[in-house]
Design a protein around this motif. Structure first.
Motif, mmCIF file in Angstrom:
data_model
loop_
_atom_site.group_PDB
_atom_site.id
_atom_site.type_symbol
_atom_site.label_atom_id
_atom_site.label_comp_id
_atom_site.label_asym_id
_atom_site.label_seq_id
_atom_site.Cartn_x
_atom_site.Cartn_y
_atom_site.Cartn_z
ATOM 1 N N LYS A 93 0.886 -1.156 0.000
ATOM 2 C CA LYS A 93 0.000 0.000 0.000
ATOM 3 C C LYS A 93 0.926 1.209 0.000
ATOM 4 O O LYS A 93 1.948 1.213 0.686
ATOM 5 C CB LYS A 93 -0.872 0.030 1.252
ATOM 6 C CG LYS A 93 -1.834 -1.139 1.366
ATOM 7 C CD LYS A 93 -2.589 -1.014 2.674
ATOM 8 C CE LYS A 93 -3.343 -2.278 2.989
ATOM 9 N NZ LYS A 93 -4.000 -2.196 4.313
ATOM 10 N N GLU A 95 1.179 5.532 0.231
ATOM 11 C CA GLU A 95 0.539 6.812 0.537
ATOM 12 C C GLU A 95 1.504 7.924 0.162
ATOM 13 O O GLU A 95 2.655 7.927 0.618
ATOM 14 C CB GLU A 95 0.179 6.902 2.015
ATOM 15 C CG GLU A 95 -0.897 5.923 2.417
ATOM 16 C CD GLU A 95 -1.318 6.066 3.870
ATOM 17 O OE1 GLU A 95 -0.752 6.920 4.596
ATOM 18 O OE2 GLU A 95 -2.207 5.315 4.280
ATOM 19 N N THR A 119 -3.715 13.392 0.942
ATOM 20 C CA THR A 119 -2.877 12.190 0.830
ATOM 21 C C THR A 119 -3.501 11.234 -0.183
ATOM 22 O O THR A 119 -4.680 10.911 -0.103
ATOM 23 C CB THR A 119 -2.729 11.515 2.199
ATOM 24 O OG1 THR A 119 -2.096 12.433 3.094
ATOM 25 C CG2 THR A 119 -1.884 10.256 2.094
ATOM 26 N N SER A 121 -3.649 7.582 -1.978
ATOM 27 C CA SER A 121 -3.357 6.172 -1.691
ATOM 28 C C SER A 121 -3.453 5.346 -2.961
ATOM 29 O O SER A 121 -4.284 5.607 -3.823
ATOM 30 C CB SER A 121 -4.354 5.625 -0.666
ATOM 31 O OG SER A 121 -4.237 6.329 0.545
#
Length: 143
Positions: A93, A95, A119, A121
């Motif tokens: 993942k 960010e 942010t 993602s």
């Protein structure tokens, strides 16, 4: 009584020395765990270089990737993991945070740097090798 204290002191000193040696062997310059590979690339927002920011790579445990997260700084639209602090490969993942270069000052004299975007993602599957991975954060369209 003096003999007992001397014996106790000697025993504690021995334990301290052995602990120190064990830590040096276990925590030396050698890296533990799976090998890490450098990841680098460009980081843009709406096609333009992100002046400064951060990228957080988090192993995706839901897809079987375990390990530690890696935080990388973005400078002038470029980023690279530090030697020994790369990724192990697999599902991550990601960010991304980006900030303007100009800073303001608030009423308390604290520096304020305005974010370029919320942010962002995303996810990616990284190979088990050194990788170039370019990131473009798209501009969100208002509805």
């Amino acid at each position: 009584m003096i003999r007992l204290n001397l014996s106790l002191t000697s025993s504690l000193l021995s334990v301290a020395i052995l602990t120190g040696l064990a830590m040096n062997v276990g925590c030396g310059t050698g890296q533990s765990g799976p090998p890490r590979f450098q990841v680098s690339g460009s980081a843009t927002y709406d096609g333009k270089p992100i002046p400064q920011g951060e990228i957080l790579f988090v192993p995706n445990a839901a897809e079987g990737n375990r390990g530690t997260a890696t935080l990388v700084e973005i400078q002038d639209g470029q980023y690279a993991t530090a030697d020994g602090n790369g990724l192990i490969g697999g599902a991550y993942k990601i960010e991304i945070s980006g900030f303007e270069r100009q800073a303001g000052v608030d009423v308390d004299g604290e520096t304020i740097i305005k974010p370029l975007f919320r942010t962002h993602s995303m996810k990616n599957l990284f190979p088990i090798e050194e990788t170039k991975f370019d990131i473009d954060v798209p501009r969100k369209r208002r509805r």
